[in-house]
Design an enzyme around this catalytic site. Structure first.
Site, PDB file in Angstrom:
ATOM      1  N   LEU A  16       0.812  -1.217   0.000  1.00 43.84           N
ATOM      2  CA  LEU A  16       0.000   0.000   0.000  1.00 43.84           C
ATOM      3  C   LEU A  16       0.843   1.264   0.000  1.00 43.84           C
ATOM      4  O   LEU A  16       0.320   2.353  -0.220  1.00 43.84           O
ATOM      5  CB  LEU A  16      -0.925   0.017   1.224  1.00 43.84           C
ATOM      6  CG  LEU A  16      -2.055  -1.008   1.235  1.00 43.84           C
ATOM      7  CD1 LEU A  16      -2.822  -0.940   2.548  1.00 43.84           C
ATOM      8  CD2 LEU A  16      -3.002  -0.806   0.057  1.00 43.84           C
ATOM      9  N   HIS A 173       4.777 -14.848  -4.187  1.00 43.77           N
ATOM     10  CA  HIS A 173       4.819 -14.506  -5.609  1.00 43.77           C
ATOM     11  C   HIS A 173       5.746 -15.440  -6.401  1.00 43.77           C
ATOM     12  O   HIS A 173       6.711 -15.002  -7.027  1.00 43.77           O
ATOM     13  CB  HIS A 173       5.212 -13.039  -5.820  1.00 43.77           C
ATOM     14  CG  HIS A 173       6.356 -12.535  -4.994  1.00 43.77           C
ATOM     15  ND1 HIS A 173       7.567 -13.173  -4.901  1.00 43.77           N
ATOM     16  CD2 HIS A 173       6.468 -11.426  -4.224  1.00 43.77           C
ATOM     17  CE1 HIS A 173       8.370 -12.489  -4.122  1.00 43.77           C
ATOM     18  NE2 HIS A 173       7.718 -11.424  -3.699  1.00 43.77           N
ATOM     19  N   LEU A 218       9.807  -7.788  -9.484  1.00 44.13           N
ATOM     20  CA  LEU A 218      10.694  -8.786  -8.889  1.00 44.13           C
ATOM     21  C   LEU A 218       9.889  -9.690  -7.962  1.00 44.13           C
ATOM     22  O   LEU A 218       9.115  -9.179  -7.156  1.00 44.13           O
ATOM     23  CB  LEU A 218      11.829  -8.104  -8.112  1.00 44.13           C
ATOM     24  CG  LEU A 218      12.860  -7.364  -8.967  1.00 44.13           C
ATOM     25  CD1 LEU A 218      13.806  -6.550  -8.078  1.00 44.13           C
ATOM     26  CD2 LEU A 218      13.655  -8.331  -9.846  1.00 44.13           C
ATOM     27  N   ASP A 246       0.685  -9.019  -4.939  1.00 42.56           N
ATOM     28  CA  ASP A 246       1.946  -8.268  -4.975  1.00 42.56           C
ATOM     29  C   ASP A 246       1.759  -6.980  -5.775  1.00 42.56           C
ATOM     30  O   ASP A 246       2.664  -6.533  -6.487  1.00 42.56           O
ATOM     31  CB  ASP A 246       3.090  -9.107  -5.549  1.00 42.56           C
ATOM     32  CG  ASP A 246       4.461  -8.462  -5.333  1.00 42.56           C
ATOM     33  OD1 ASP A 246       4.575  -7.602  -4.443  1.00 42.56           O
ATOM     34  OD2 ASP A 246       5.410  -8.803  -6.064  1.00 42.56           O
TER      35      ASP A 246
END
EC number: 3.5.2.3
Length: 342
Positions: A16, A173, A218, A246
């Site tokens: 955020l 991720h 990434l 992500d």
């Protein structure tokens, strides 16, 4: 018109940021998510219980949704103490600690250089039931950027899993078939999040026909064979895989630069983009488990009890979106998104 009603989803990996941009990022993620696990890589990083609770208060001050709640995480460093882990766990608001290898991603300079130095903390986390979230890449210069995840699995993660068999671990991720296979073959305490952009895109989308900086993230996008392995894992119904966007905003000029920042913004359309993936695979019936069940089940939290409805109705994503005093370019900017949340 095709419609799909599912239990309200959660986002188990979200950035955020902080400051005046929270008005925009909290709005976008709070539209239909029940909970979001907020990443701690601010500047300075969120390393203490007090910092995490203060950050939570800043988020809640911008939260206009009755159905959205942030869950917090601590940034794990080589100076983290067992006392801090126990204090964080006791709050009920901090559910995990995040392991960033030093230099692996945005604002990770305070991360861990020697995994053995945090073994006492991992032992405490195992005892306290605090989850370990991992950015699974090595950062040594002799390892190619496309091989960082695979090398991490072999040299760092496998020993952690072996040495802490009761520690709940989320490999965040994931981007490779190697990671998907590792999670499938590991015990029940190892799970993974998968982003919408790693399911929809591969490195050709980023590099062919000119560099597309808004696809740069990434861990970096991999070849299409890895992308297909991720799609299979996400849509399979396997409870070890669940939604973590992500979504990682950077101002437009920080992305479209000679040395651009890593991160893709998907919070404007996350569940809609995931729905495309599941529909393309003929697995829409598995979207609810991936988005709404597997995450809370792994975290030992209750599932949400209300629902959202998706409609198969195309709309055009905005070219730019407000990001404090700047703008962010979202994924699919100016292009059609096939599903819409009503």
């Amino acid at each position: 018109m095709t419609t799909l009603t599912i239990t309200r989803p959660d986002d188990w990996h979200l950035h955020l940021r902080d400051g005046d941009v929270l008005t925009d990022t909290v709005r976008d993620s709070g539209r239909y998510n029940g909970r979001a696990l907020i990443m701690p890589n601010l500047v300075p990083p969120v390393t203490t219980t007090e910092q995490a609770l203060s950050y939570r208060e800043r988020i809640q001050a911008e939260n206009k949704s009755d159905s959205f709640a942030p869950l917090m995480s601590l940034y794990l460093t080589e100076k983290t103490t067992s006392e801090e882990i126990r204090k964080a766990k006791a709050t009920g608001h901090i559910v995990a600690a995040k392991l960033y290898p030093a230099g692996a991603t945005t604002n990770s300079d305070s991360g861990v250089s020697d995994i053995k130095k945090v073994y006492p903390i991992l032992k405490t986390m195992q005892e306290e039931g605090m989850l370990l979230l991992i950015h699974g890449e090595v950062t040594t210069h002799d390892v190619d950027i496309f091989d960082r995840e695979k090398t991490f699995l072999d040299t760092v993660l496998a020993p952690i899993v072996n040495d802490f068999p009761e520690l709940k671990i989320v490999l965040e991720h994931i981007t490779t078939k190697d990671a998907a296979d590792f999670v499938k073959n590991a015990g029940p305490n190892v799970a993974a999040t998968i982003t919408a952009h790693h399911l929809l895109f591969n490195r050709n989308h980023m590099l062919v026909g000119g560099i597309k900086p808004h696809f740069y993230c990434l861990p970096i996008l991999k070849r299409n064979t890895h992308q297909q392995a991720l799609v299979e894992a996400a849509t399979s119904g396997n409870p070890k895989f669940f939604l973590g966007t992500d979504s990682a905003p950077h101002a437009k000029d920080k992305k479209e630069a000679a040395c651009g920042c890593a991160g893709s913004y998907t919070a404007h359309a996350s569940i809609e983009l995931y729905a495309e993936v599941f529909e393309n695979e003929g697995k829409l019936e598995n979207l609810e488990a991936f988005a709404s069940f597997n995450g809370p089940d792994f975290y030992n939290l209750p599932r949400n009890t209300d629902t959202i409805t998706l409609v198969k109705e195309a709309w055009i994503a905005p070219e730019t979106m407000a990001f404090g005093n700047d703008f962010v370019v979202p994924i699919r900017a100016g292009e059609a998104v096939e599903w819409l949340v009503k």
